[in-house]
Write a protein that holds these residues in place. Structure first.
Motif, mmCIF file in Angstrom:
data_model
loop_
_atom_site.group_PDB
_atom_site.id
_atom_site.type_symbol
_atom_site.label_atom_id
_atom_site.label_comp_id
_atom_site.label_asym_id
_atom_site.label_seq_id
_atom_site.Cartn_x
_atom_site.Cartn_y
_atom_site.Cartn_z
ATOM 1 N N TRP A 119 -7.341 -5.998 1.957
ATOM 2 C CA TRP A 119 -7.576 -5.633 2.519
ATOM 3 C C TRP A 119 -9.487 -6.017 2.396
ATOM 4 O O TRP A 119 -9.781 -5.110 2.836
ATOM 5 N N ARG A 149 0.826 -1.279 -0.099
ATOM 6 C CA ARG A 149 -0.108 0.619 0.034
ATOM 7 C C ARG A 149 0.979 1.277 0.465
ATOM 8 O O ARG A 149 0.554 2.434 -0.884
ATOM 9 N N ASP A 153 -6.054 3.786 -1.081
ATOM 10 C CA ASP A 153 -5.533 3.272 -2.345
ATOM 11 C C ASP A 153 -5.818 4.065 -2.836
ATOM 12 O O ASP A 153 -6.234 4.997 -4.306
#
Length: 499
Positions: free
Chosen positions: A283, A214, A361
């Motif tokens: 996620w 990430r 994101d």
């Protein structure tokens, strides 16, 4: 604006990727319409229409492959939408003024927005159950029908490049070699994000890799650069692949142990088959509460590394912890020219903290903003023959508007990234840009500290400014040569027509 949600998945990675791309293009078109930037709107809508056409072919191919009983009626829905959007697209292209263009653009985007949501959530969901869990990427419909082999990735990439070049080529002009670059878009290195990984030995290692990925979606974005540019100074730290590797190590040593103290995170390992997931799909199993838990651990770990403010003899001093010294040593470059990083203090730690937001994101948002900056740079600073010239200050305003979209320091790095990519974003431009953020250097440093640091270093090397001035003179000379060439050609064309 549409946001992709996992509930939109139709079970086919290829079709999901198409839908995500369509959402990205629609959002970009909507943003350009709101700015009334019609050349950009036109280009994005062209891309959008082409992608819709290709997507329909892929979706119909999937339906044939899974023997979907309603494939024929679904195809008719595609044909009806294609006809409607084609008419709106043609109307937009033929619009006589900006007001008409705005109306057509808004209607077209509204139609596509409504179709996309309705089509995915209603029509496409009807065949989701028929798609195998590990469905292969579909071949184009024509190939399924004719039994032809699917083209390789290299062939598809070459075809995409050819389409891109054809779209940007203006056949009315055949320029001499020294001016031929004005028929091409600016070329530079845009690093690709590596694919997600899986197969970790422990859940803790999986969580660490997931967080690093990430973070990489920010770091890799800033690694774009233009090898054709001569830059005497090292790049800023966020733009260096070496820094990214060292930062991964820092996360593993200083941050993950703090996050791992949370019982909620450890219990997560028992709530899903994590060994089958990858560093992106992780996620999907993280609730809002767990996102906050991860963020809390991340924030606490970085705050624990901050310098402690104390007073000595009435003076403010900062005490450096042993762990912070270790962090400083770990993040030093192997060579001073690899990347530039200040001695790590609380400002840098705040930058590091900003690199992870479990709820966001940033990859698509950053790339969308970059595309806007790229287009505005070309249209204002270095317009191609096929482009309309943007107003003076449009590129600067595009950068300034990014302050509202991202953590503040990221725009600082965005400015420096533009300097590494765009030939006419010189140190003089950086100096001028800074004047929008303060009356003096101290005020500007509060907003763009790393750009100011870079400029101070550049001032110590007079050759940088001399080189930039020479390059600017050469650019103006090429522009004049182009103007003279086109004027001469126009004169010849008129003489030929008169004869």
């Amino acid at each position: 604006m549409i946001t992709w949600r996992d509930a939109m998945s139709v079970g086919s990675p290829a079709l999901d990727a198409d839908h995500k791309k369509l959402i990205e293009l629609l959002n970009l078109a909507e943003e350009w319409v709101s700015r009334e930037a019609w050349p950009q709107v036109s280009a994005v809508i062209d891309d959008l229409m082409a992608y819709v056409r290709d997507h329909f072919a892929r979706e119909e191919a999937v339906q044939l492959a899974i023997k979907y009983p309603e494939a024929e009626s679904h195809k008719k829905l595609h044909e009806a939408l294609s006809m409607k959007t084609r008419l709106l697209h043609d109307k937009f292209k033929a619009a006589p003024n900006d007001e008409a263009r705005k109306t057509c653009g808004q209607v077209l985007i509204k139609v596509l927005n409504e179709w996309l949501i309705d089509h995915i959530l209603k029509q496409d969901m009807k065949f989701k159950a028929l798609i195998p869990k590990k469905a292969p990427s579909p071949a184009p419909a024509a190939e399924l029908q004719m039994g032809m082999a699917q083209p390789s990735e290299a062939e598809l990439a070459a075809e995409r490049r050819a389409r891109m070049e054809a779209r940007h080529k203006d056949i009315e002009y055949e320029l001499p070699p020294n001016l031929a670059h004005l028929l091409k878009r600016i070329e530079y290195v845009i690093p690709e994000l590596p694919p997600p990984t899986k197969g970790f030995e422990t859940f803790e290692k999986f969580v660490e890799a997931t967080i690093c990925r990430r973070v990489d979606k920010v770091l890799v974005f800033f690694q774009r650069h233009n090898p054709a540019l001569k830059l005497e100074l090292p790049t800023f730290f966020l733009a260096s692949p070496e820094f990214a590797e060292k930062f991964h190590q820092a996360i593993g040593k200083f941050i993950i142990p703090v996050i791992w103290e949370s019982r909620q995170i450890r219990v997560l390992a028992t709530s899903f088959a994590w060994a089958e997931e990858d560093t992106d799909s992780f996620w999907e199993h993280v609730t809002r509460g767990l996102e906050q838990c991860i963020l809390q651990g991340w924030t606490q770990a970085w705050d624990d590394l901050k310098l402690v403010e104390t007073k000595k003899d009435g003076q403010k001093v900062f005490q450096v912890k042993d762990s912070t010294r270790a962090l400083r040593d770990m993040l030093l470059p192997s060579d001073p020219m690899v990347y530039d990083i200040p001695k790590i203090g609380n400002r840098e730690i705040e930058v590091f903290k900003s690199l992870l937001d479990p709820a966001n994101d940033w990859w698509n948002s950053l790339n969308r903003s970059w595309r806007i900056c790229h287009d505005l740079y070309e249209q204002e600073k270095d317009p191609r023959i096929f482009q309309q010239k943007a107003r003076d200050g449009a590129f600067r305003d595009g950068l300034l508007s990014a302050f509202n979209r991202f953590p503040p320091d990221w725009v600082d790095f965005m400015v420096l990234a533009c300097h590494r990519v765009f030939p006419r974003v010189s140190t003089q431009f950086l100096e001028s840009f800074g004047t929008n953020l303060g009356r003096n250097e101290i005020e500007r440093e509060a907003h763009i500290p790393y750009t100011i640091r870079y400029l101070r270093q550049a001032r110590e090397i007079p050759e940088i400014r001399h080189r930039e001035m020479e390059e600017e003179r050469e650019w103006h000379a090429r522009v004049k040569e182009l103007s003279d060439y086109l004027a001469h050609r126009e004169s010849k064309d008129k003489d030929k027509a008169a004869g």
